[in-house]
Design a protein around this motif. Structure first.
Motif, PDB file in Angstrom:
ATOM      1  N   GLN A   3     -34.716  34.831  12.359  1.00  0.00           N
ATOM      2  CA  GLN A   3     -33.786  33.824  12.864  1.00  0.00           C
ATOM      3  C   GLN A   3     -32.768  33.445  11.805  1.00  0.00           C
ATOM      4  O   GLN A   3     -31.579  33.316  12.094  1.00  0.00           O
ATOM      5  N   LEU A   4     -33.231  33.265  10.576  1.00  0.00           N
ATOM      6  CA  LEU A   4     -32.332  32.884   9.492  1.00  0.00           C
ATOM      7  C   LEU A   4     -31.314  33.989   9.217  1.00  0.00           C
ATOM      8  O   LEU A   4     -30.122  33.709   9.040  1.00  0.00           O
ATOM      9  N   ILE A   5     -31.744  35.221   9.210  1.00  0.00           N
ATOM     10  CA  ILE A   5     -30.836  36.338   8.963  1.00  0.00           C
ATOM     11  C   ILE A   5     -29.782  36.422  10.060  1.00  0.00           C
ATOM     12  O   ILE A   5     -28.590  36.588   9.773  1.00  0.00           O
ATOM     13  N   ILE A   6     -30.214  36.275  11.308  1.00  0.00           N
ATOM     14  CA  ILE A   6     -29.262  36.301  12.428  1.00  0.00           C
ATOM     15  C   ILE A   6     -28.250  35.169  12.278  1.00  0.00           C
ATOM     16  O   ILE A   6     -27.048  35.366  12.457  1.00  0.00           O
ATOM     17  N   LEU A   8     -27.307  33.554   9.511  1.00  0.00           N
ATOM     18  CA  LEU A   8     -26.422  33.750   8.361  1.00  0.00           C
ATOM     19  C   LEU A   8     -25.358  34.798   8.639  1.00  0.00           C
ATOM     20  O   LEU A   8     -24.181  34.602   8.307  1.00  0.00           O
ATOM     21  N   VAL A   9     -25.754  35.890   9.264  1.00  0.00           N
ATOM     22  CA  VAL A   9     -24.782  36.951   9.584  1.00  0.00           C
ATOM     23  C   VAL A   9     -23.777  36.456  10.616  1.00  0.00           C
ATOM     24  O   VAL A   9     -22.562  36.660  10.467  1.00  0.00           O
ATOM     25  N   SER A  10     -24.262  35.783  11.649  1.00  0.00           N
ATOM     26  CA  SER A  10     -23.328  35.283  12.666  1.00  0.00           C
ATOM     27  C   SER A  10     -22.466  34.154  12.097  1.00  0.00           C
ATOM     28  O   SER A  10     -21.324  33.980  12.512  1.00  0.00           O
ATOM     29  N   GLY A  11     -22.984  33.419  11.125  1.00  0.00           N
ATOM     30  CA  GLY A  11     -22.170  32.408  10.453  1.00  0.00           C
ATOM     31  C   GLY A  11     -21.024  33.042   9.687  1.00  0.00           C
ATOM     32  O   GLY A  11     -19.891  32.545   9.709  1.00  0.00           O
ATOM     33  N   ALA A  12     -21.311  34.143   8.986  1.00  0.00           N
ATOM     34  CA  ALA A  12     -20.253  34.850   8.259  1.00  0.00           C
ATOM     35  C   ALA A  12     -19.192  35.376   9.228  1.00  0.00           C
ATOM     36  O   ALA A  12     -17.992  35.265   8.969  1.00  0.00           O
ATOM     37  N   VAL A  13     -19.642  35.914  10.343  1.00  0.00           N
ATOM     38  CA  VAL A  13     -18.693  36.406  11.353  1.00  0.00           C
ATOM     39  C   VAL A  13     -17.881  35.241  11.924  1.00  0.00           C
ATOM     40  O   VAL A  13     -16.659  35.327  12.059  1.00  0.00           O
ATOM     41  N   GLY A  14     -18.560  34.137  12.229  1.00  0.00           N
ATOM     42  CA  GLY A  14     -17.861  32.965  12.757  1.00  0.00           C
ATOM     43  C   GLY A  14     -16.857  32.394  11.770  1.00  0.00           C
ATOM     44  O   GLY A  14     -15.755  31.989  12.145  1.00  0.00           O
ATOM     45  N   GLY A  15     -17.209  32.381  10.495  1.00  0.00           N
ATOM     46  CA  GLY A  15     -16.278  31.909   9.469  1.00  0.00           C
ATOM     47  C   GLY A  15     -15.047  32.788   9.377  1.00  0.00           C
ATOM     48  O   GLY A  15     -13.928  32.288   9.253  1.00  0.00           O
ATOM     49  N   ASN A  16     -15.244  34.098   9.444  1.00  0.00           N
ATOM     50  CA  ASN A  16     -14.099  35.006   9.379  1.00  0.00           C
ATOM     51  C   ASN A  16     -13.242  34.932  10.639  1.00  0.00           C
ATOM     52  O   ASN A  16     -12.022  35.030  10.561  1.00  0.00           O
ATOM     53  N   LEU A  17     -13.880  34.766  11.795  1.00  0.00           N
ATOM     54  CA  LEU A  17     -13.101  34.596  13.031  1.00  0.00           C
ATOM     55  C   LEU A  17     -12.281  33.312  12.981  1.00  0.00           C
ATOM     56  O   LEU A  17     -11.106  33.301  13.346  1.00  0.00           O
ATOM     57  N   ALA A  18     -12.905  32.234  12.523  1.00  0.00           N
ATOM     58  CA  ALA A  18     -12.179  30.967  12.418  1.00  0.00           C
ATOM     59  C   ALA A  18     -11.041  31.079  11.414  1.00  0.00           C
ATOM     60  O   ALA A  18      -9.946  30.549  11.639  1.00  0.00           O
ATOM     61  N   GLY A  19     -11.274  31.772  10.302  1.00  0.00           N
ATOM     62  CA  GLY A  19     -10.214  31.975   9.315  1.00  0.00           C
ATOM     63  C   GLY A  19      -9.066  32.789   9.864  1.00  0.00           C
ATOM     64  O   GLY A  19      -7.908  32.568   9.508  1.00  0.00           O
ATOM     65  N   GLY A  20      -9.367  33.739  10.742  1.00  0.00           N
ATOM     66  CA  GLY A  20      -8.313  34.532  11.365  1.00  0.00           C
ATOM     67  C   GLY A  20      -7.513  33.739  12.382  1.00  0.00           C
ATOM     68  O   GLY A  20      -6.313  33.937  12.527  1.00  0.00           O
ATOM     69  N   ILE A  21      -8.179  32.845  13.072  1.00  0.00           N
ATOM     70  CA  ILE A  21      -7.509  32.041  14.100  1.00  0.00           C
ATOM     71  C   ILE A  21      -6.749  30.874  13.468  1.00  0.00           C
ATOM     72  O   ILE A  21      -5.613  30.591  13.832  1.00  0.00           O
ATOM     73  N   LEU A  22      -7.386  30.195  12.518  1.00  0.00           N
ATOM     74  CA  LEU A  22      -6.785  29.027  11.864  1.00  0.00           C
ATOM     75  C   LEU A  22      -6.181  29.461  10.533  1.00  0.00           C
ATOM     76  O   LEU A  22      -6.763  29.274   9.469  1.00  0.00           O
ATOM     77  N   LYS A  23      -5.007  30.049  10.590  1.00  0.00           N
ATOM     78  CA  LYS A  23      -4.388  30.642   9.402  1.00  0.00           C
ATOM     79  C   LYS A  23      -4.194  29.635   8.271  1.00  0.00           C
ATOM     80  O   LYS A  23      -4.316  29.988   7.110  1.00  0.00           O
ATOM     81  N   ASN A  24      -3.912  28.381   8.583  1.00  0.00           N
ATOM     82  CA  ASN A  24      -3.688  27.387   7.537  1.00  0.00           C
ATOM     83  C   ASN A  24      -4.981  26.962   6.843  1.00  0.00           C
ATOM     84  O   ASN A  24      -4.935  26.344   5.786  1.00  0.00           O
ATOM     85  N   GLY A  41     -26.321  28.802   8.209  1.00  0.00           N
ATOM     86  CA  GLY A  41     -27.637  28.307   7.804  1.00  0.00           C
ATOM     87  C   GLY A  41     -27.860  26.871   8.228  1.00  0.00           C
ATOM     88  O   GLY A  41     -28.943  26.515   8.719  1.00  0.00           O
ATOM     89  N   VAL A  42     -26.842  26.046   8.066  1.00  0.00           N
ATOM     90  CA  VAL A  42     -26.947  24.646   8.491  1.00  0.00           C
ATOM     91  C   VAL A  42     -27.073  24.553  10.005  1.00  0.00           C
ATOM     92  O   VAL A  42     -27.878  23.773  10.522  1.00  0.00           O
ATOM     93  N   GLY A  43     -26.304  25.365  10.720  1.00  0.00           N
ATOM     94  CA  GLY A  43     -26.396  25.376  12.176  1.00  0.00           C
ATOM     95  C   GLY A  43     -27.783  25.765  12.659  1.00  0.00           C
ATOM     96  O   GLY A  43     -28.317  25.193  13.607  1.00  0.00           O
ATOM     97  N   ALA A  44     -28.394  26.732  11.973  1.00  0.00           N
ATOM     98  CA  ALA A  44     -29.751  27.150  12.331  1.00  0.00           C
ATOM     99  C   ALA A  44     -30.755  26.032  12.083  1.00  0.00           C
ATOM    100  O   ALA A  44     -31.668  25.806  12.885  1.00  0.00           O
ATOM    101  N   VAL A  70     -27.261  33.291  17.450  1.00  0.00           N
ATOM    102  CA  VAL A  70     -25.916  33.815  17.207  1.00  0.00           C
ATOM    103  C   VAL A  70     -24.868  32.734  17.474  1.00  0.00           C
ATOM    104  O   VAL A  70     -23.944  32.542  16.686  1.00  0.00           O
ATOM    105  N   ALA A  71     -25.039  32.015  18.568  1.00  0.00           N
ATOM    106  CA  ALA A  71     -24.078  30.963  18.912  1.00  0.00           C
ATOM    107  C   ALA A  71     -24.091  29.838  17.887  1.00  0.00           C
ATOM    108  O   ALA A  71     -23.041  29.397  17.421  1.00  0.00           O
ATOM    109  N   SER A  72     -25.281  29.369  17.516  1.00  0.00           N
ATOM    110  CA  SER A  72     -25.346  28.259  16.556  1.00  0.00           C
ATOM    111  C   SER A  72     -24.829  28.693  15.193  1.00  0.00           C
ATOM    112  O   SER A  72     -24.131  27.939  14.516  1.00  0.00           O
ATOM    113  N   GLY A  73     -25.150  29.910  14.775  1.00  0.00           N
ATOM    114  CA  GLY A  73     -24.652  30.398  13.498  1.00  0.00           C
ATOM    115  C   GLY A  73     -23.150  30.580  13.491  1.00  0.00           C
ATOM    116  O   GLY A  73     -22.469  30.191  12.548  1.00  0.00           O
TER     117      GLY A  73
END
Length: 93
Positions: A3-6, A8-24, A41-44, A70-73
């Motif tokens: 669960q933690l690995i899932i 953390l990985v989905s958190g990294a993906v979510g962070g990169n997606l948010a960074g791509g969408i929120l350019k500023n 990790g915090v979301g989990a 995946v959603a929470s991460g």
């Protein structure tokens, strides 16, 4: 542990997606990933504290539990990136 690995990985993906969408608020690939991993990790942990940990009675994980992790991460990673990006922007002014 899975669960933690899932998360953390989905958190990294979510962070990169948010960074791509929120350019500023973009921190670059490494910054987006690190903020996302922390947020995932915090979301989990929040999800587990609310009793939606994701393990079934038999000890295995079902598809609903995996999707929940995946959603929470991913959401946790995106939120963490937004918070860190806002703080960075405020300090830069």
């Amino acid at each position: 542990m899975e669960q933690l690995i899932i998360s953390l990985v989905s958190g990294a993906v979510g962070g990169n997606l948010a960074g791509g969408i929120l350019k500023n608020l973009n921190l670059g690939p490494l910054g987006n990933s690190l903020a996302g991993i922390v947020g995932g990790g915090v979301g989990a942990q929040i999800l587990n504290a609310l009793g939606a940990g994701g393990m079934t009675a038999g000890g295995g994980m079902d598809i609903g539990a995996i999707l929940g992790q995946v959603a929470s991460g991913g959401v946790g990673g995106g939120v963490a990136l937004a918070i860190v990006g806002l703080i960075k922007n405020m300090l830069a002014k």
